[in-house]
Scaffold this motif. Structure first.
Motif, PDB file in Angstrom:
ATOM      1  N   SER A   8       0.872  -1.079  -0.058  1.00  0.00           N
ATOM      2  CA  SER A   8      -0.073  -0.097   0.047  1.00  0.00           C
ATOM      3  C   SER A   8       0.747   1.142  -0.204  1.00  0.00           C
ATOM      4  N   SER A   9       0.523   2.238  -0.984  1.00  0.00           N
ATOM      5  CA  SER A   9       1.563   3.213  -1.090  1.00  0.00           C
ATOM      6  C   SER A   9       0.577   4.587  -1.574  1.00  0.00           C
ATOM      7  N   GLN A  10       0.778   5.576  -0.903  1.00  0.00           N
ATOM      8  CA  GLN A  10       0.100   6.814  -1.323  1.00  0.00           C
ATOM      9  C   GLN A  10       1.050   7.578  -2.055  1.00  0.00           C
ATOM     10  N   THR A  11       2.250   7.927  -1.489  1.00  0.00           N
ATOM     11  CA  THR A  11       3.440   8.894  -2.314  1.00  0.00           C
ATOM     12  C   THR A  11       4.551   7.937  -2.704  1.00  0.00           C
ATOM     13  N   LYS A  12       4.303   6.773  -2.862  1.00  0.00           N
ATOM     14  CA  LYS A  12       5.400   6.019  -3.699  1.00  0.00           C
ATOM     15  C   LYS A  12       6.485   5.623  -2.975  1.00  0.00           C
ATOM     16  N   ASN A  13       6.817   5.792  -1.445  1.00  0.00           N
ATOM     17  CA  ASN A  13       7.725   5.400  -0.533  1.00  0.00           C
ATOM     18  C   ASN A  13       7.795   3.965  -0.523  1.00  0.00           C
ATOM     19  N   THR A  14       6.474   3.418  -0.067  1.00  0.00           N
ATOM     20  CA  THR A  14       6.501   1.841   0.121  1.00  0.00           C
ATOM     21  C   THR A  14       6.443   1.108  -1.184  1.00  0.00           C
ATOM     22  N   LYS A  15       5.997   1.903  -2.230  1.00  0.00           N
ATOM     23  CA  LYS A  15       6.124   1.046  -3.404  1.00  0.00           C
ATOM     24  C   LYS A  15       7.764   0.899  -4.011  1.00  0.00           C
TER      25      LYS A  15
HETATM   26  C1  LIG Z   1      -2.453  10.761   7.151  1.00  0.00           C
HETATM   27  C2  LIG Z   1      -1.020  10.451   7.402  1.00  0.00           C
HETATM   28  C3  LIG Z   1      -0.596   9.821   8.720  1.00  0.00           C
HETATM   29  C4  LIG Z   1       0.741   9.278   9.115  1.00  0.00           C
HETATM   30  N1  LIG Z   1       0.988   8.843  10.306  1.00  0.00           N
HETATM   31  C5  LIG Z   1       2.013   8.577  10.715  1.00  0.00           C
HETATM   32  C6  LIG Z   1       2.377   7.937  11.941  1.00  0.00           C
HETATM   33  O1  LIG Z   1       1.834   7.673  12.629  1.00  0.00           O
HETATM   34  N2  LIG Z   1       3.746   7.375  12.130  1.00  0.00           N
HETATM   35  C7  LIG Z   1       4.703   7.632  11.177  1.00  0.00           C
HETATM   36  O2  LIG Z   1       5.844   7.322  11.476  1.00  0.00           O
HETATM   37  N3  LIG Z   1       4.528   8.300  10.051  1.00  0.00           N
HETATM   38  C8  LIG Z   1       3.384   8.643   9.866  1.00  0.00           C
HETATM   39  N4  LIG Z   1       3.047   9.002   8.467  1.00  0.00           N
HETATM   40  C9  LIG Z   1       4.041   9.241   7.361  1.00  0.00           C
HETATM   41  C10 LIG Z   1       4.043   8.364   6.408  1.00  0.00           C
HETATM   42  O3  LIG Z   1       3.879   6.833   7.191  1.00  0.00           O
HETATM   43  C11 LIG Z   1       5.381   8.158   5.516  1.00  0.00           C
HETATM   44  O4  LIG Z   1       5.685   9.337   5.035  1.00  0.00           O
HETATM   45  C12 LIG Z   1       5.306   6.940   4.458  1.00  0.00           C
HETATM   46  O5  LIG Z   1       6.717   6.762   4.227  1.00  0.00           O
HETATM   47  C13 LIG Z   1       4.432   7.169   3.343  1.00  0.00           C
HETATM   48  O6  LIG Z   1       4.468   6.205   2.481  1.00  0.00           O
HETATM   49  P1  LIG Z   1       3.955   6.020   1.250  1.00  0.00           P
HETATM   50  O7  LIG Z   1       4.881   7.026   0.280  1.00  0.00           O
HETATM   51  O8  LIG Z   1       4.310   4.787   0.880  1.00  0.00           O
HETATM   52  O9  LIG Z   1       2.537   6.495   1.207  1.00  0.00           O
HETATM   53  C14 LIG Z   1       1.670   9.681   8.205  1.00  0.00           C
HETATM   54  C15 LIG Z   1       1.590  10.088   6.860  1.00  0.00           C
HETATM   55  C16 LIG Z   1       0.280  10.358   6.409  1.00  0.00           C
HETATM   56  C17 LIG Z   1      -0.181  10.941   5.172  1.00  0.00           C
END
Ligand SMILES: Cc1cc2nc3c(=O)[nH]c(=O)nc-3n(C[C@H](O)[C@H](O)[C@H](O)COP(=O)(O)O)c2cc1C
Length: 159
Positions: A8-15
């Motif tokens: 699952s990834s919204q901003t591609k980090n986990t991707k």
């Molecule tokens: C709504 C929201 C809530 C978040 N809550 C946390 C959190 O509780 N703990 C944490 O360490 N990071 C938190 N983050 C940061 C994300 O987990 C982090 O930037 C992650 O790498 C995003 O992954 P993605 O790019 O795969 O979507 C949050 C980000 C968002 C947008």
């Protein structure tokens, strides 16, 4: 050996982590975003990746773990987060993910920081009680970086 990668990834980090795992795994393999992912039936290893939200695995992956990961599957968990690597915040979230699936064998866990969307960061900072992880988020800029990805690749090839 047949492997499944679900993320699952919204901003591609986990991707990015998911793709590094895909490249590093030997044998037959499939990769799916969580919305399109099948159950883990028929796979020897499943790598499940999430981002942390409110101190837990994001809701889509929590649901996937609870509903679509079957017993007897070997699981590799990976995650990105704004919090510092190795912090209690991250450990608790991983424990929570494992708790959703007590009946499977955990083959490994990898986590690293992931750059937080600046708009989200600004909003969260303005809360009357900003969450604990916010103090570490400045160090998440640029992550996952090449060092994170090569550490992950190494872990996968040694599985
Ligand atoms: C709504 C929201 C809530 C978040 N809550 C946390 C959190 O509780 N703990 C944490 O360490 N990071 C938190 N983050 C940061 C994300 O987990 C982090 O930037 C992650 O790498 C995003 O992954 P993605 O790019 O795969 O979507 C949050 C980000 C968002 C947008």
């Amino acid at each position: 050996m047949k492997s499944l990668i679900v993320y699952s990834s919204q901003t591609k980090n986990t991707k990015k982590l998911a793709e590094a795992i895909y490249e590093s795994l030997e044998g037959e393999k499939d990769i799916f975003p969580v919305d399109e992912a099948p159950s883990t039936e028929g796979y020897d290893l499943t790598a499940v990746g999430f981002w942390l939200m409110a101190g837990k695995p994001d809701p889509k992956i929590s649901e996937y773990l609870a509903k679509k990961v079957i017993k007897d599957n070997s699981l590799f968990l990976f995650a990105t987060h704004g919090a510092a690597a190795g912090s209690n915040h991250v450990k608790n979230a991983i424990d929570h993910a494992i708790g959703l699936k007590n009946d499977v064998k955990i083959k490994g866990v990898f986590t690293c920081q992931g750059e937080v969307n600046p708009k989200v960061l600004e909003k969260v900072k303005q809360k009357p009680e900003p969450p604990v992880w916010i103090g570490d988020a400045a160090h998440a800029v640029g992550h996952p970086n090449e060092e994170d990805l090569s550490a992950l690749r190494k872990m996968i090839t040694e599985l």
